[in-house]
Design an enzyme around this catalytic site. Structure first.
Site, short mmCIF file in Angstrom:
data_model
loop_
_atom_site.label_atom_id
_atom_site.label_comp_id
_atom_site.label_asym_id
_atom_site.label_seq_id
_atom_site.Cartn_x
_atom_site.Cartn_y
_atom_site.Cartn_z
N GLU A 106 0.84 -1.21 0.00
CA GLU A 106 0.00 0.00 0.00
C GLU A 106 0.87 1.26 0.00
OE1 GLU A 106 -2.36 -1.31 3.40
OE2 GLU A 106 -4.14 -1.26 2.11
N GLU A 126 -3.84 -9.52 3.50
CA GLU A 126 -4.61 -9.25 4.73
C GLU A 126 -5.73 -10.25 4.97
OE1 GLU A 126 -3.47 -7.01 2.65
OE2 GLU A 126 -2.87 -5.17 3.66
N1 3HC Z 1 3.86 -8.00 11.84
C1 3HC Z 1 4.54 -8.41 12.94
N2 3HC Z 1 5.48 -9.38 12.90
C2 3HC Z 1 5.74 -9.93 11.70
C3 3HC Z 1 5.08 -9.55 10.52
C4 3HC Z 1 4.10 -8.53 10.61
N3 3HC Z 1 3.43 -8.08 9.55
N4 3HC Z 1 5.56 -10.28 9.50
C5 3HC Z 1 6.48 -11.09 10.02
N5 3HC Z 1 6.61 -10.88 11.34
C6 3HC Z 1 7.53 -11.53 12.27
C7 3HC Z 1 7.23 -13.01 12.46
O1 3HC Z 1 6.30 -13.18 13.49
C8 3HC Z 1 8.61 -13.55 12.82
O2 3HC Z 1 8.83 -13.23 14.17
P1 3HC Z 1 9.66 -14.23 15.12
O3 3HC Z 1 11.01 -14.33 14.49
O4 3HC Z 1 9.63 -13.55 16.43
O5 3HC Z 1 8.90 -15.52 15.10
C9 3HC Z 1 9.55 -12.70 11.98
O6 3HC Z 1 8.82 -11.52 11.64
C10 3HC Z 1 10.00 -13.36 10.71
O7 3HC Z 1 8.88 -13.81 10.01
P2 3HC Z 1 8.84 -15.23 9.28
O8 3HC Z 1 9.42 -16.26 10.16
O9 3HC Z 1 7.45 -15.42 8.79
O10 3HC Z 1 9.84 -14.97 8.06
P3 3HC Z 1 9.77 -15.50 6.58
O11 3HC Z 1 10.95 -14.97 5.90
O12 3HC Z 1 9.50 -16.97 6.57
O13 3HC Z 1 8.45 -14.81 5.93
C11 3HC Z 1 6.96 -13.00 5.40
C12 3HC Z 1 8.39 -13.45 5.76
C13 3HC Z 1 6.53 -13.61 4.06
C14 3HC Z 1 6.95 -11.52 5.33
C15 3HC Z 1 5.98 -13.52 6.48
O14 3HC Z 1 6.48 -13.17 7.76
C16 3HC Z 1 4.60 -12.97 6.37
O15 3HC Z 1 3.80 -13.47 5.60
N6 3HC Z 1 4.28 -11.92 7.16
C17 3HC Z 1 2.96 -11.37 7.23
C18 3HC Z 1 2.66 -10.51 6.04
C19 3HC Z 1 1.30 -9.88 6.15
O16 3HC Z 1 0.32 -10.55 6.45
N7 3HC Z 1 1.23 -8.58 5.90
C20 3HC Z 1 0.00 -7.87 5.99
C21 3HC Z 1 -0.14 -7.35 7.37
S1 3HC Z 1 -1.72 -6.59 7.63
C22 3HC Z 1 -1.59 -5.07 6.93
O17 3HC Z 1 -0.61 -4.75 6.37
C23 3HC Z 1 -2.78 -4.20 7.14
C24 3HC Z 1 -2.75 -2.97 6.29
O18 3HC Z 1 -3.50 -3.17 5.15
C25 3HC Z 1 -3.32 -1.80 7.02
#
Ligand code: 3HC
Length: 705
Positions: A106, A126
């Protein structure tokens, strides 16, 4: 400077570079949005800056909003960083590597241009955590790439690779993987004086396509109806994209905010957030040294070319790891390889892989007939018939030939790992790698820790899971380990409710309505009634108090073994997998009830659901009590990825919290009094109910093993 220095600013060659540095994935945590606002304003005010670049330090651009902050009160900044970026009077270029997800994409969409390296991925995932893109994503993406493509991305939440994103029109240019910053600065300089600035919110040309295809929103709703049942977020996503088409930009943003707020604290969003973090927690092995770096398996072997062995071999081949399949009978080996070929061919036919992928994967699986041929493999997984003498023989042979340090793993679904370890001189290298059928499809890998299994072996087996696209979860060794052991009471209760007059189709319907893809009886027909029949016979022989399950025993003895025999709990038409309720089953049920003198009665859906799930919650408590799983949330991950438990309900223990510990104890005690010992309340259940604690936070009292 922004809070905790999570955002920095420097100027290079007339370009202001705004760098997000909020490890590990540059989530939009405290200070990040404020930092972006501060430096966009600074760049605009500085006459030495002609254009700006927004870039992420470390492994990613921005992975999205900080999910940990969801559901908590958050201060609303007077201005949104996305608006500030889009309002910038000087061009801003998003420079993307790693991931630009959710709020990350975004922010990129609010920049005037986007460049990315080839390995980058973008997406609006999301919906996977039960919300919708709430930072303008549902309004900007349809304007940039058209509502249909945008809706597909938003409703699926998938990660789109940079090349595809460029074709869709999200990325303007793919740049040098090794010099993203330099390339983005050069790009920014090349557009520094171009006016008017391209702003996504001002684009209207792509919205027109919805006018020529007004049915696209209803069609999308129809296409997701089965998968998205009981959920709100996918439908709210569609409503937002529709708003992008029917409402002016600012109004569309208001709709998006309103619907986002409705979802943020929904049960579905809470459950999905919990599942997200549970899946990350499960990878952590208590007691493992911080610097433990498990070796990567470069070559693997599977013993046994049956359905399971072949499926496991495919898992390795699918992820580029050469694997040998050993079967001492040439005939069985040939049959097994033929099955693998057929499985791949079906995937090609269905379009889930290409012919080229099949041609690459198949040669990675090498059939062999002698133990000496696998001696140099880094890991071997035994997947032979579930008989203790056969397994012992295999492990003695493996011990004799395998190179020192090789991982000796068993795919047994029930037999104590210690028995296999006991016939080797290296019990520290022996553990369980328990796959769930079909092995090449189900994501769960239960990693079983025997009494002497070393932490290095556990960590290395968990690493194998990651390397072949599975979610590993550690269990201690005991009958059924953690996953199947926690599910077994559900299956038993389903069978015993029949004796009281319930019907398979009613029980299955309750579970499907709850969110399972299939009910327990349809699953049993798929995997075959004879498998558990044989296990029951073995157990009954060993345990005089073993509770006989009359209805399934009688069906198997009638030759009704499930889909493979055209009849089981249901009847099947030739060549069709649709289950049809069967009068024969009904009469067997009535007959058994009569013979046992059990009064027949009706069940409410609520009672069925509770009978099934509470039996398993009670067992899960016993598993934790005995230290056979590290955390309740690990069990939830097992249920999500091994048994198809609906993700938007979080998992078994998360669901238990929605019922409440006091109520669960009351119910379990009532059934203990009525049905006897199998409902004996677990000590941990009593403790949780007494302390008012939660199931989902329960942890193992001792060490798993
Ligand atoms: N918020 C908080 N913590 C997050 C995060 C997030 N969005 N994304 C990843 N983390 C944390 C994980 O919990 C993990 O923490 P830990 O080491 O303490 O367990 C650490 O970051 C590393 O994450 P992964 O182990 O998942 O690392 P990968 O490299 O395997 O994957 C990733 C990376 C693909 C970015 C995956 O973490 C992921 O899918 N993250 C979520 C992405 C997501 O859903 N984004 C949308 C959020 S909602 C949003 O943006 C709302 C907006 O529209 C207003």
């Amino acid at each position: 400077m922004s809070e905790g220095n999570v955002v920095r600013f420097d100027i290079e060659d007339g370009v202001g570079v705004i760098t997000i540095d909020n490890p590990p994935v540059n989530a939009l945590g405290p200070g990040v949005r404020e930092g972006i606002i501060e430096f966009v304003e600074k760049g605009n005010a500085d006459p030495n800056v002609n254009a700006m670049v927004l870039i992420g330090a470390g492994r990613s651009f921005i992975a999205g909003a900080d999910i940990r902050q969801f559901g908590k009160p958050r201060p609303q900044p007077p201005r949104r960083s996305t608006d500030v970026l889009e309002d910038s009077a000087k061009p801003v270029v998003a420079a993307i590597h790693g991931y630009a997800l959710g709020g990350g994409l975004e922010h990129a969409l609010s920049c005037n241009y986007r460049v990315a390296v080839r390995s980058a991925k973008v997406g609006l995932p999301e919906v996977l955590i039960g919300v919708l893109p709430g930072g303008g994503g549902t309004q900007r993406l349809p304007r940039l790439i058209g509502p249909k493509a945008a809706m597909e991305m938003i409703v699926s939440g998938r990660h789109v690779p940079a090349e595809e994103a460029k074709k869709l029109g999200i990325i303007d240019e793919i740049v040098d993987e090794k010099d993203l910053r330099g390339a983005a600065i050069r790009f920014a300089k090349s557009v520094a004086s171009k006016r008017p600035l391209p702003r996504v919110r001002e684009k209207t040309d792509r919205l027109a396509e919805a006018k020529s295809d007004p049915g696209m929103f209803d069609a999308m709703k129809k296409s997701i109806a089965r998968k998205a049942r009981n959920q709100k977020a996918p439908y709210h996503c569609i409503a937002c994209v529709e708003a992008a088409v029917t409402q002016p930009f600012e109004e569309g943003l208001q709709t998006e905010r309103r619907l986002f707020a409705e979802l943020e604290n929904s049960d579905e969003a809470k459950a999905l957030r919990y599942a997200f973090f549970a899946e990350r927690e499960v990878a952590k092995i208590p007691g493992a040294p911080k610097d433990l770096k498990p070796p990567r398996v470069k070559t693997a072997a599977v013993i046994g070319a049956g359905t399971m062995g072949g499926g496991i071999a495919m898992c390795f081949a699918d992820f580029g790891i050469p694997v040998k399949v050993l079967e001492v009978s040439r005939d069985a080996l040939e049959k097994g390889m033929q099955r693998v070929r057929e499985n791949y061919a079906v995937s090609v036919k269905r379009g889930s892989i290409t012919q080229t992928q099949m041609d690459e994967r198949l040669p990675r699986i090498r059939p062999v007939e002698r133990y000496e041929d696998i001696a140099d493999c880094d890991a071997v997984i035994e997947a032979v018939f579930e008989r203790i003498d056969v397994k012992k023989d295999v492990f003695a042979k493996l011990d004799a030939v395998m190179k020192p340090g090789a991982l000796l793993l068993t795919n047994s679904s029930a037999i104590d790992t210690d028995i296999m370890a006991g016939v080797t001189r290296r019990p520290q290298d022996v553990g369980g790698a328990h796959f769930f059928a079909p092995a090449n499809v189900m994501k769960l890998l239960e990693v079983v820790r025997g009494t002497n299994t070393s932490i290095e072996t556990i960590a290395a087996t968990m690493q194998i899971g990651r390397d072949i696209g599975k979610i590993g979860a550690v269990a201690g060794t005991c009958d059924g380990f953690a996953a199947n052991r926690s599910r077994a009471p559900l299956v038993t209760e389903a069978m015993l409710m029949l004796e009281e007059g319930a019907l398979p189709e009613q029980i299955d319907k309750v579970m499907v309505d709850f969110g399972y893809p299939m009910g327990p009886f349809a699953v049993s027909d798929l995997s075959g009634l004879d498998v558990s029949y044989d296990t029951r016979k073995r157990r009954a022989a060993a345990d005089p108090n073993f509770r006989k399950l009359h209805v399934p025993d009688r069906l198997v003895e009638m030759g009704r073994k499930g889909q493979k025999t055209g009849a089981g709990w249901y009847r099947y038409e030739k060549g069709d997998r649709t289950p049809h309720p069967d009068e024969v089953v009904k009469s067997v049920i009535a007959e058994v009830g009569r013979e046992l003198g059990i009064p027949q009665r009706t069940f409410t859906d609520e009672e069925i659901l509770r009978r099934l799930l509470l039996a398993s919650v009670n067992e899960a408590c016993k598993i934790l009590e005995e230290g056979k799983a590290y955390r309740a949330s690990d069990l939830d991950v097992m249920w999500l990825h091994g048994f198809g438990f609906p993700r938007y309900r979080g998992g078994l223990m998360f669901w238990a919290d929605t019922v409440g510990s006091k109520e669960i104890l009351r119910q379990v005690e009532e059934w203990h009094a009525r049905y006897g010992d199998r409902w004996r309340p677990a000590k941990l259940l009593r403790e949780i109910a007494a302390s008012g604690g939660s199931f989902r936070e329960a942890k193992s009292a001792g060490t798993t093993g």
